[in-house]
Design an enzyme around this catalytic site. Structure first.
Site, PDB file in Angstrom:
ATOM      1  N   ASN A   9       0.889  -1.166   0.000  1.00  0.00           N
ATOM      2  CA  ASN A   9       0.000   0.000   0.000  1.00  0.00           C
ATOM      3  C   ASN A   9       0.925   1.213   0.000  1.00  0.00           C
ATOM      4  O   ASN A   9       1.500   1.550   1.028  1.00  0.00           O
ATOM      5  CB  ASN A   9      -0.891  -0.019   1.250  1.00  0.00           C
ATOM      6  CG  ASN A   9      -1.709   1.263   1.381  1.00  0.00           C
ATOM      7  OD1 ASN A   9      -1.755   2.074   0.450  1.00  0.00           O
ATOM      8  ND2 ASN A   9      -2.349   1.437   2.520  1.00  0.00           N
ATOM      9  N   TRP A  10       1.054   1.812  -1.168  1.00  0.00           N
ATOM     10  CA  TRP A  10       2.004   2.930  -1.285  1.00  0.00           C
ATOM     11  C   TRP A  10       1.504   4.199  -0.594  1.00  0.00           C
ATOM     12  O   TRP A  10       2.246   5.132  -0.379  1.00  0.00           O
ATOM     13  CB  TRP A  10       2.258   3.238  -2.768  1.00  0.00           C
ATOM     14  CG  TRP A  10       3.124   2.233  -3.466  1.00  0.00           C
ATOM     15  CD1 TRP A  10       3.606   1.045  -2.970  1.00  0.00           C
ATOM     16  CD2 TRP A  10       3.626   2.333  -4.820  1.00  0.00           C
ATOM     17  NE1 TRP A  10       4.366   0.402  -3.920  1.00  0.00           N
ATOM     18  CE2 TRP A  10       4.392   1.175  -5.064  1.00  0.00           C
ATOM     19  CE3 TRP A  10       3.493   3.272  -5.836  1.00  0.00           C
ATOM     20  CZ2 TRP A  10       5.037   0.949  -6.278  1.00  0.00           C
ATOM     21  CZ3 TRP A  10       4.121   3.046  -7.054  1.00  0.00           C
ATOM     22  CH2 TRP A  10       4.887   1.897  -7.269  1.00  0.00           C
ATOM     23  N   LYS A  11       0.206   4.250  -0.306  1.00  0.00           N
ATOM     24  CA  LYS A  11      -0.409   5.444   0.297  1.00  0.00           C
ATOM     25  C   LYS A  11      -0.142   6.659  -0.602  1.00  0.00           C
ATOM     26  O   LYS A  11      -0.122   6.506  -1.822  1.00  0.00           O
ATOM     27  CB  LYS A  11       0.099   5.635   1.727  1.00  0.00           C
ATOM     28  CG  LYS A  11      -0.074   4.349   2.561  1.00  0.00           C
ATOM     29  CD  LYS A  11       0.136   4.530   4.035  1.00  0.00           C
ATOM     30  CE  LYS A  11      -0.091   3.192   4.745  1.00  0.00           C
ATOM     31  NZ  LYS A  11       0.008   3.279   6.197  1.00  0.00           N
ATOM     32  N   HIS A  95      -9.468   1.657   4.538  1.00  0.00           N
ATOM     33  CA  HIS A  95      -8.222   1.766   5.306  1.00  0.00           C
ATOM     34  C   HIS A  95      -8.438   2.691   6.502  1.00  0.00           C
ATOM     35  O   HIS A  95      -9.199   3.655   6.416  1.00  0.00           O
ATOM     36  CB  HIS A  95      -7.105   2.312   4.406  1.00  0.00           C
ATOM     37  CG  HIS A  95      -5.758   2.178   5.047  1.00  0.00           C
ATOM     38  ND1 HIS A  95      -5.295   3.090   5.956  1.00  0.00           N
ATOM     39  CD2 HIS A  95      -4.807   1.221   4.945  1.00  0.00           C
ATOM     40  CE1 HIS A  95      -4.102   2.694   6.383  1.00  0.00           C
ATOM     41  NE2 HIS A  95      -3.778   1.563   5.778  1.00  0.00           N
ATOM     42  N   GLU A  97      -6.759   5.001   7.638  1.00  0.00           N
ATOM     43  CA  GLU A  97      -6.481   6.412   7.347  1.00  0.00           C
ATOM     44  C   GLU A  97      -7.682   7.058   6.653  1.00  0.00           C
ATOM     45  O   GLU A  97      -7.965   8.237   6.874  1.00  0.00           O
ATOM     46  CB  GLU A  97      -5.198   6.532   6.511  1.00  0.00           C
ATOM     47  CG  GLU A  97      -3.951   6.243   7.360  1.00  0.00           C
ATOM     48  CD  GLU A  97      -2.806   5.588   6.630  1.00  0.00           C
ATOM     49  OE1 GLU A  97      -2.768   5.615   5.380  1.00  0.00           O
ATOM     50  OE2 GLU A  97      -1.918   5.029   7.318  1.00  0.00           O
ATOM     51  N   GLU A 167      -5.774  -4.711  10.317  1.00  0.00           N
ATOM     52  CA  GLU A 167      -4.733  -3.727  10.598  1.00  0.00           C
ATOM     53  C   GLU A 167      -5.037  -3.011  11.909  1.00  0.00           C
ATOM     54  O   GLU A 167      -5.836  -2.067  11.929  1.00  0.00           O
ATOM     55  CB  GLU A 167      -4.677  -2.688   9.471  1.00  0.00           C
ATOM     56  CG  GLU A 167      -4.348  -3.268   8.120  1.00  0.00           C
ATOM     57  CD  GLU A 167      -3.665  -2.251   7.211  1.00  0.00           C
ATOM     58  OE1 GLU A 167      -2.577  -2.572   6.713  1.00  0.00           O
ATOM     59  OE2 GLU A 167      -4.196  -1.138   7.025  1.00  0.00           O
ATOM     60  N   GLY A 173       2.421   2.255  10.863  1.00  0.00           N
ATOM     61  CA  GLY A 173       3.419   3.313  10.737  1.00  0.00           C
ATOM     62  C   GLY A 173       4.100   3.672  12.053  1.00  0.00           C
ATOM     63  O   GLY A 173       4.779   4.687  12.159  1.00  0.00           O
ATOM     64  N   SER A 213       3.196  -2.206  10.358  1.00  0.00           N
ATOM     65  CA  SER A 213       4.642  -2.342  10.588  1.00  0.00           C
ATOM     66  C   SER A 213       5.165  -3.742  10.257  1.00  0.00           C
ATOM     67  O   SER A 213       6.077  -4.248  10.900  1.00  0.00           O
ATOM     68  CB  SER A 213       5.009  -1.960  12.028  1.00  0.00           C
ATOM     69  OG  SER A 213       4.636  -0.615  12.292  1.00  0.00           O
ATOM     70  N   GLY A 234       2.827  -1.142   4.262  1.00  0.00           N
ATOM     71  CA  GLY A 234       2.961   0.282   3.984  1.00  0.00           C
ATOM     72  C   GLY A 234       4.421   0.634   3.731  1.00  0.00           C
ATOM     73  O   GLY A 234       4.954   0.421   2.636  1.00  0.00           O
ATOM     74  N   GLY A 235       5.074   1.160   4.737  1.00  0.00           N
ATOM     75  CA  GLY A 235       6.451   1.654   4.611  1.00  0.00           C
ATOM     76  C   GLY A 235       7.397   0.710   3.884  1.00  0.00           C
ATOM     77  O   GLY A 235       8.150   1.132   2.993  1.00  0.00           O
TER      78      GLY A 235
HETATM   79  P1  13P Z   1       2.989   0.349   7.705  1.00  0.00           P
HETATM   80  O1  13P Z   1       3.446  -0.964   7.116  1.00  0.00           O
HETATM   81  O2  13P Z   1       3.767   1.515   7.236  1.00  0.00           O
HETATM   82  O3  13P Z   1       2.855   0.269   9.196  1.00  0.00           O
HETATM   83  O4  13P Z   1       1.509   0.579   7.132  1.00  0.00           O
HETATM   84  C1  13P Z   1       0.589  -0.440   7.220  1.00  0.00           C
HETATM   85  C2  13P Z   1      -0.594  -0.084   6.430  1.00  0.00           C
HETATM   86  O5  13P Z   1      -1.322   0.848   6.750  1.00  0.00           O
HETATM   87  C3  13P Z   1      -0.854  -0.840   5.199  1.00  0.00           C
HETATM   88  O6  13P Z   1      -2.112  -0.558   4.706  1.00  0.00           O
END
Ligand code: 13P
Length: 251
Positions: A9-11, A95, A97, A167, A173, A213, A234-235
């Site tokens: 998930n590149w966000k 998500h 967010e 999640e 994050g 994470s 994510g990251g």
């Molecule tokens: P991180 O892997 O950066 O914690 O993000 C997880 C996430 O929100 C994937 O959708």
């Protein structure tokens, strides 16, 4: 046997140029991924370029949200047909967010997911509790409400097409991963809830990812748990080397 699925998930990261650079670096690294399904969910503006860039590889492409209407006066929204047109196969929905910053609710998640299925897009539906909710012992109650809301009116056939991402909001994050036992326990609860709503054999077919994470160091342990079928990353999906290691969680 459920097929493992690792999705990035590149966000809100990567311009088109950066996106193509990342895919170009990933392709040779992800030549041999065994039976693992690999997806990158990318910003709308990158989908078409990324779709071209992944040609000749097994990497699949997804979006990060989808509108709940077919078309019309919904400024800023992108429809499922528009996503299909540029080559998206998957789409992340709900998500945390989106829920936290953009007011999405279980009801809007439900409508978006219906819209994805209607247009042959594969939904990755995100659920998870906040830190307060976990500390107050409300994790299972929150997950149950989110599941009942997101999948209200779904048939057994519908739910089999959905990937769920568990999640925990406190792990996103933050560098704080749920322990593999915590993650597995919540995912087992999610499956139990699906079994009550749709039957046990159907629940056993639904793929459920962990997200929060997840990285090169913890992917192997998380993926070795009984009910964890994949990861939403994510990251660690933003660097080719890191994402490769997560995808190749078996070493
Ligand atoms: P991180 O892997 O950066 O914690 O993000 C997880 C996430 O929100 C994937 O959708």
């Amino acid at each position: 046997m459920r097929k493992p699925i690792i999705a990035g998930n590149w966000k809100m990261n990567n311009t088109q140029k950066e996106a193509v650079e990342l895919i170009t670096a990933l392709k040779p690294r992800l030549k041999d991924v065994g039976k693992t399904e690999v997806v990158v969910c990318v910003p709308y503006t990158c989908i078409e370029k990324v779709k071209k860039a992944v040609r000749g590889s097994k990497i699949k492409v997804g979006a990060e949200n989808v509108a709940w209407a077919d078309k019309g006066a919904f400024t800023g929204e992108i429809s499922a047909a528009m996503l299909k047109e540029v080559g998206a196969e998957y789409v992340i929905i709900g998500h945390s967010e989106r829920r936290q910053y953009f007011g999405e609710t279980d009801e809007s998640v439900n409508k978006r997911t219906v819209q994805a299925l209607k247009n042959d897009l594969k939904p990755i539906v995100c659920i998870g509790e906040t830190l307060d909710e976990r500390e107050e012992g409300k994790t299972n109650a929150v997950l149950k409400t989110q599941i009942e809301g997101a999948f209200a009116g779904f048939t057994q056939d519908d739910i089999k097409k959905v990937v769920i991402a568990y999640e925990p909001v406190w792990a996103i994050g933050t560098g704080k991963t749920a322990t593999s036992e915590q993650a597995n326990e919540s995912i087992k609860f999610i499956r139990k809830t699906l079994a009550k709503l749709f039957t046990r054999p159907v629940a056993n077919k639904v793929r459920i990812q962990y997200g929060g994470s997840m990285n090169a160091k913890n992917a192997h342990e998380l993926m070795s748990m009984s009910d964890i079928d994949g990861g939403l990353i994510g990251g660690a999906s933003l660097k080719a080397e890191d994402f490769e290691k997560v995808v190749k969680f078996n070493g």
